[in-house]
Design a protein around this motif. Sequence first.
Motif, PDB file in Angstrom:
ATOM      1  N   ASP A  82      -3.623  -3.342  -6.344  1.00  0.00           N
ATOM      2  CA  ASP A  82      -2.795  -2.280  -6.911  1.00  0.00           C
ATOM      3  C   ASP A  82      -1.505  -2.795  -7.539  1.00  0.00           C
ATOM      4  N   LEU A  91       1.752   6.743  -6.852  1.00  0.00           N
ATOM      5  CA  LEU A  91       0.701   7.667  -7.277  1.00  0.00           C
ATOM      6  C   LEU A  91       1.109   9.122  -7.093  1.00  0.00           C
ATOM      7  N   ASN A 137      -3.793  -7.400  -2.834  1.00  0.00           N
ATOM      8  CA  ASN A 137      -3.600  -5.985  -3.158  1.00  0.00           C
ATOM      9  C   ASN A 137      -3.811  -5.791  -4.658  1.00  0.00           C
ATOM     10  N   HIS A 154       2.332   1.817  -3.367  1.00  0.00           N
ATOM     11  CA  HIS A 154       1.311   2.318  -4.293  1.00  0.00           C
ATOM     12  C   HIS A 154       1.085   3.816  -4.097  1.00  0.00           C
ATOM     13  N   TYR A 191       0.838  -1.203   0.000  1.00  0.00           N
ATOM     14  CA  TYR A 191       0.000   0.000   0.000  1.00  0.00           C
ATOM     15  C   TYR A 191       0.871   1.251   0.000  1.00  0.00           C
ATOM     16  N   ASN A 214       0.879  -4.395 -10.126  1.00  0.00           N
ATOM     17  CA  ASN A 214       0.842  -4.530 -11.586  1.00  0.00           C
ATOM     18  C   ASN A 214       1.755  -5.620 -12.119  1.00  0.00           C
TER      19      ASN A 214
END
Length: 427
Positions: free
Chosen positions: A262, A233, A260, A229, A226, A264
């Motif tokens: 988020d 961002l 998660n 991420h 987290y 990739n």
Amino acid sequence: MVDIKDFEVETLGECRVDTPIESARFVEDDDHVMFHYCLKDLQAYFEAGQTPPYFEMAGPRRNIYFDPSKLKCGIVTCGGLCPGINDVIQAMVMELYYHYGVRSIFGFRYGFEGLAPKYKHSPLELNPDVVTDIYLQGGTILGSSRGEQNVPEMVDTLERMNLGLLFAIGGDGTLRGAQAISQEIKRRNLKIGVIGIPKTIDNDISYVQNSFGFITAISEARTAIYTAHIEALGARNGIGLVKLMGRESGFIAAYATLANADVNLCLVPESPFSLEGLMAEIQNRLERRSHAVIVVAEGAGQEFFQATSETDASGNVRLGDIGVFLKEKINQHFKKIGVDITLKYIDPSYTIRSVRANPYDSYFCLTLGHQAAHAGMAGRTNMLVGYWNGQFTHMPISLAVSARKRIDPKGRLWNEVLASTGQPRTM
């Protein structure tokens, strides 16, 4: 097909002592947990006229091998730290002390060193007062260590102290050590049981569905991902790179990725990748969404490093640092093509393995510790307590260390990871 004989558990002899446990859901010796749970797998054995393989079910027996009033037990914790070790210690001590009436329980300090005379580590006497609150702490109150010790000398210690049971909490190396101790005990014709409790944050013990601490590790990894991420961002062309534990098996990375959305790109030892393919995927991601999150297991990409014969105290080959390597390569790639990026690298490995167990793992450790105590009192030896198909089981140590459990690149788990991240099957 799997040979049913590989699942047979050794015993010290006939159980002739009535258990002091007054009220329990007792398990009979013919209670089993099937290894295969798909009908078509079972049918293959039936059609061949064979009995499908099964585990002996864990749990308290009506008759036990040892007289609790005369029994002395030992507990040892080895290898790297893992959430829940203290929970298991507490559960075993409480079960042995209160339910079986065992009053002599010793904790050997700093792993197998505690059994080796040359280190002169005095054992810690364990009782409910000593272990009452240890589940609130990470790590192990007994300390731990890596590395082999002299097996005959360790058995000498057990014999000198007149111990009847040794509980060994540890991973693959610890279990192999426990197996060697058990074999030396058998060679001497001694009646000492050896019970293993599988401890590996990587969840890579074969024929064990989940090992304790694994769920906590996934939960803690989620915080690191987290953070990565949010950092990604917060910058144009931001990249968050998180390295998680997993020397040969990428289960933490895979499950943390699934927890998660988020993430990739997920990189694990079981699925090789090329740097060119990886850079292309990162570049495509930045062009589409201006940020990317990458999770990599510590054992991934080792083919990029020069082979070494160096090993740690446990005999594991020293790995190249894939996290630092990828950080440098990603920065170099985007500098070369003239694209400004902001990369944040996070390695939470030691903060994950040293935390206290979460509620699920605490429950799991409690039950695991109880089952280990039951197995030992029932005269089982050279075995470990496992977990399979929702049930706690007995299994030979030889079966557990026969191969390392790894992600199947064609299996359901990895397909779920690919579906979650959207990354290609091969890079």
